[in-house]
Design an enzyme around this catalytic site. Structure first.
Site, PDB file in Angstrom:
ATOM      1  N   TRP A  57      20.856  10.164  39.033  1.00  0.00           N
ATOM      2  CA  TRP A  57      21.792   9.827  38.000  1.00  0.00           C
ATOM      3  C   TRP A  57      22.738   8.803  38.336  1.00  0.00           C
ATOM      4  O   TRP A  57      23.095   8.512  39.483  1.00  0.00           O
ATOM      5  CB  TRP A  57      22.601  10.958  37.650  1.00  0.00           C
ATOM      6  N   MET A  58      22.863   7.537  37.309  1.00  0.00           N
ATOM      7  CA  MET A  58      24.055   6.739  37.569  1.00  0.00           C
ATOM      8  C   MET A  58      24.610   6.532  36.255  1.00  0.00           C
ATOM      9  O   MET A  58      24.278   6.742  35.050  1.00  0.00           O
ATOM     10  CB  MET A  58      23.326   5.346  37.850  1.00  0.00           C
ATOM     11  N   ASP A  60      28.994   4.587  35.400  1.00  0.00           N
ATOM     12  CA  ASP A  60      29.583   3.595  35.990  1.00  0.00           C
ATOM     13  C   ASP A  60      29.482   2.488  36.914  1.00  0.00           C
ATOM     14  O   ASP A  60      29.275   3.115  38.054  1.00  0.00           O
ATOM     15  CB  ASP A  60      31.308   3.665  35.832  1.00  0.00           C
ATOM     16  N   TRP A  84      24.858  13.952  35.095  1.00  0.00           N
ATOM     17  CA  TRP A  84      26.154  13.797  35.871  1.00  0.00           C
ATOM     18  C   TRP A  84      26.173  15.093  36.602  1.00  0.00           C
ATOM     19  O   TRP A  84      26.003  16.165  36.474  1.00  0.00           O
ATOM     20  CB  TRP A  84      26.990  13.648  34.728  1.00  0.00           C
ATOM     21  N   PHE A 116      35.336   9.393  41.976  1.00  0.00           N
ATOM     22  CA  PHE A 116      34.915   8.871  40.586  1.00  0.00           C
ATOM     23  C   PHE A 116      35.389   7.387  40.651  1.00  0.00           C
ATOM     24  O   PHE A 116      35.234   6.753  41.888  1.00  0.00           O
ATOM     25  CB  PHE A 116      36.256   9.492  39.722  1.00  0.00           C
ATOM     26  N   SER A 117      35.126   6.833  39.492  1.00  0.00           N
ATOM     27  CA  SER A 117      35.386   5.172  39.287  1.00  0.00           C
ATOM     28  C   SER A 117      36.435   4.617  40.032  1.00  0.00           C
ATOM     29  O   SER A 117      37.633   5.269  40.229  1.00  0.00           O
ATOM     30  CB  SER A 117      35.153   4.759  37.983  1.00  0.00           C
ATOM     31  N   ARG A 191      42.885   7.938  35.790  1.00  0.00           N
ATOM     32  CA  ARG A 191      41.754   7.623  36.853  1.00  0.00           C
ATOM     33  C   ARG A 191      41.555   6.024  36.567  1.00  0.00           C
ATOM     34  O   ARG A 191      41.956   5.332  35.772  1.00  0.00           O
ATOM     35  CB  ARG A 191      40.643   8.573  36.638  1.00  0.00           C
ATOM     36  N   ASP A 192      40.391   5.525  37.261  1.00  0.00           N
ATOM     37  CA  ASP A 192      39.879   4.513  37.498  1.00  0.00           C
ATOM     38  C   ASP A 192      40.335   3.348  37.786  1.00  0.00           C
ATOM     39  O   ASP A 192      40.841   2.275  37.152  1.00  0.00           O
ATOM     40  CB  ASP A 192      38.878   4.546  36.185  1.00  0.00           C
ATOM     41  N   GLU A 243      39.374   4.520  29.597  1.00  0.00           N
ATOM     42  CA  GLU A 243      38.538   4.857  30.929  1.00  0.00           C
ATOM     43  C   GLU A 243      38.367   3.397  31.429  1.00  0.00           C
ATOM     44  O   GLU A 243      38.375   2.522  30.821  1.00  0.00           O
ATOM     45  CB  GLU A 243      37.162   5.464  31.065  1.00  0.00           C
ATOM     46  N   TRP A 338      27.738   7.651  26.515  1.00  0.00           N
ATOM     47  CA  TRP A 338      28.108   9.422  26.827  1.00  0.00           C
ATOM     48  C   TRP A 338      27.474  10.085  25.747  1.00  0.00           C
ATOM     49  O   TRP A 338      27.237  11.325  25.894  1.00  0.00           O
ATOM     50  CB  TRP A 338      29.547   9.664  27.198  1.00  0.00           C
TER      51      TRP A 338
HETATM   52  C1  FRU Z   1      33.470   6.761  32.737  1.00  0.00           C
HETATM   53  C2  FRU Z   1      33.932   7.939  33.525  1.00  0.00           C
HETATM   54  C3  FRU Z   1      35.102   7.503  34.446  1.00  0.00           C
HETATM   55  C4  FRU Z   1      35.088   8.436  35.331  1.00  0.00           C
HETATM   56  C5  FRU Z   1      33.713   8.494  35.726  1.00  0.00           C
HETATM   57  C6  FRU Z   1      33.113   9.549  36.323  1.00  0.00           C
HETATM   58  O1  FRU Z   1      32.095   6.812  32.228  1.00  0.00           O
HETATM   59  O2  FRU Z   1      34.262   9.160  32.706  1.00  0.00           O
HETATM   60  O3  FRU Z   1      36.483   7.649  33.584  1.00  0.00           O
HETATM   61  O4  FRU Z   1      35.749   8.054  36.617  1.00  0.00           O
HETATM   62  O5  FRU Z   1      33.230   8.005  34.477  1.00  0.00           O
HETATM   63  O6  FRU Z   1      31.761   9.610  36.640  1.00  0.00           O
END
Ligand code: FRU
Length: 538
Positions: A57-58, A60, A84, A116-117, A191-192, A243, A338
């Site tokens: 899986w891939m 972001d 995921w 995470f990202s 996050r991110d 995000e 998503w």
């Molecule tokens: C975006 C996201 C980010 C998170 C990551 C987790 O697609 O939901 O906010 O860090 O994917 O895989």
């Protein structure tokens, strides 16, 4: 485990519900084993020139930077499943953004602590002190997501951590003694982090997504961060959580003026459902981002301004450390949504990236517009070009006859002239009668993509139930299309990238014909098909 990890928990979803009307979906059990890819799957669905992981899986793209002649691309990756799951940072490198080589996994999760990202910077002057002196350390800043806390319904599930590499990004060490570098302040979705060097104010800046806002932090050493401001209350689209933000200064094309662009990914609430990438243009004084007035008006009128109006460009962010001698702002997105990413009909791997794009800021009248173009490196892979100065017809005009086989790796460009207030519909088709329609509705003023007849669609009722639209200001007199086609994707760059639409599809046979139809006379100039050959050595 949940179908998507950061489904809002009851507590904060109540808040979100009252702001946005967003309803969390229920958790779905996962079956996500990676199988060996069948030859048929490889042949039909493995893109020719868009990056996909070999297996697993891939989602972001993460931590992209350029150093020592290589573009680095990291990505949210679960190598052992095709849905995921425990998030790693996968890693690939390229000399030219087109041909990618997958490298060993860069950063592994610890038990129940997912990576995470986030982003990565080249710490040229070793401001972090994490370098060993031989090469500049590379610092990755990412969100550590604690699944145990998530399961317990806690709020402080996410924090910002760093890892560093002293071998140009190949192997990484978590900064155990100093993490987290940004603690959770009591916000569930936090996050991110996108970190970059702000040359104008001589500081590191971090922008991160805090529920449905962007927060800004500054630092001198990448380890101690000071909160400086927040942006986004009642501004732009808020259909879901924000995000993967990005933030950079960029020159207005053809002028000396500089502006700051804030990119914010949003899920759900994208322009055609599910995930989407919106942006804002303004100024930054080193602490606070203020939107330009005319852009604010545009955001209000259009209910969000997007870098892409198709369904399949998400979590897009830009490369750090591209040399100033190059000067480009380079972007890549995750080519999925998503709404159905975990159901698309591939088994051995899932998802690919968009074609890398150059972003440019242009100003037309009062309005700033962030345009995207496929990177020019793609031109180096043109194997054959078929062109025609002008083509005219009425009704239905065949542009590519059935039998021409390499529409699966091609760039098609053309200009439509003397347009009337009518529909101009392109149709890609194959020998199985599958087709994808796209084009310009010049009566109601929008571009569209309709993939409802383009092969497999029933894996998700959100995949093809609506036609995607990108609205234009008024009817058009002429229209320039550049269309990038791979086995499972179409990327439409309209009028030199002023509007972009990216969508994926899953056929049973490759597209082998292209036509255009209209009730009005069709006049085409500068028609060109460039067949690409990315397999050829370079
Ligand atoms: C975006 C996201 C980010 C998170 C990551 C987790 O697609 O939901 O906010 O860090 O994917 O895989």
């Amino acid at each position: 485990m949940k179908s998507k990890k950061h489904l809002p928990l009851a507590l904060y979803s109540a808040v979100l519900l009252s702001i946005t009307g967003f309803k969390p979906t229920s958790a779905i059990a996962q079956t996500s084993e990676v199988t060996v890819s069948s030859l048929a799957e490889e042949q039909m669905y493995r893109p020719n020139f868009h990056f996909t992981p070999k297996k697993g899986w891939m989602n972001d793209p993460n931590g992209m930077f350029f150093a020592n002649g290589y573009y680095h691309l990291f990505y949210q990756h679960y190598p052992d499943g095709n849905k995921w799951g425990p998030m790693h940072w996968g890693h690939a490198i390229s000399k030219d953004l087109i041909k990618w080589e997958e490298l060993p996994i860069a950063i592994y999760p610890d038990k129940d602590k997912y990576i995470f990202s986030g982003s990565a910077v080249v710490d040229t002057h070793n401001t972090s002190g994490l370098g060993t002196g031989k090469t500049a350390p590379i610092i990755a800043v990412y969100t550590l997501h604690d699944m145990t806390k998530e399961k317990e319904g806690k709020i402080d599930v996410e924090q910002q951590d760093i890892a560093f590499s002293n071998d140009n990004g190949i192997t990484w060490q978590k900064f155990e003694e100093g993490n987290p570098v940004v603690k959770n302040p009591g916000i569930r979705d936090f996050r991110d982090p996108k970190v970059s060097w702000d040359e104008t104010h001589k500081q590191w800046i971090m922008v991160l997504a805090a529920q449905d806002r962007a927060q800004f932090y500054k630092s001198s050493n990448l380890k101690n961060w000071e909160f400086v401001s927040e942006f986004g209350k009642n501004i732009g689209a808020h259909g879901g959580v924000w995000e993967c933000p990005d933030f950079f200064e960029i020159k207005v094309e053809g002028t000396k003026e500089k502006k700051w662009v804030l990119i914010v990914n949003l899920n759900p609430g994208g322009p055609n459902g599910g995930s989407g990438v919106q942006y804002f243009v303004g100024d930054f004084d080193g602490k606070t981002f203020t939107m330009d007035n005319s852009f604010a008006e545009r955001v209000k009128n259009e209910k969000g301004v997007w870098t892409d109006y198709g369904k399949d460009n998400y979590a897009g962010v830009t490369w750090n450390n591209v040399p100033t001698s190059d000067g480009r702002r380079l972007f890549i997105g995750w080519m999925s949504n998503w709404d159905y990413a975990q159901q698309v009909p591939t088994t051995a791997w899932r998802s690919s990236t968009t074609i890398p794009r150059e972003l440019q800021l242009i100003k037309k009248g009062n309005y700033y517009n962030l345009i995207s173009k496929p990177v020019r490196e793609l031109d180096n892979y043109v194997a054959e070009t078929i062109s025609a100065k002008s083509l005219n017809g009425k009704g239905n005009l065949t542009l590519v006859k059935d039998g021409f086989n390499d529409l699966t790796q091609s760039v098609i460009s053309l200009d439509l002239k003397n347009l009337k207030q009518s529909n101009y519909t392109f149709r890609l088709s194959n020998l199985d009668g599958e087709s994808l329609s796209f084009g310009l509705n010049n009566k109601e003023n929008y571009l569209f993509i309709d993939r409802s007849k383009a092969g497999k669609i029933d894996f998700s009722d959100k995949f093809a139930s609506t036609v995607s639209k990108a609205f234009l200001e008024g009817s058009q007199k002429s229209a320039a299309f550049k269309i990038v086609l791979d086995k499972t994707s179409i990327e439409i760059f309209y009028n030199n990238g002023e509007k972009v639409m990216t969508e994926i599809f899953f056929l049973n046979k490759p597209f082998s014909a292209l036509s255009i139809s209209s009730k009005e006379k069709i006049e085409i100039n500068n028609f060109k098909i460039q067949e690409l050959n990315v397999a050829k050595s370079h």
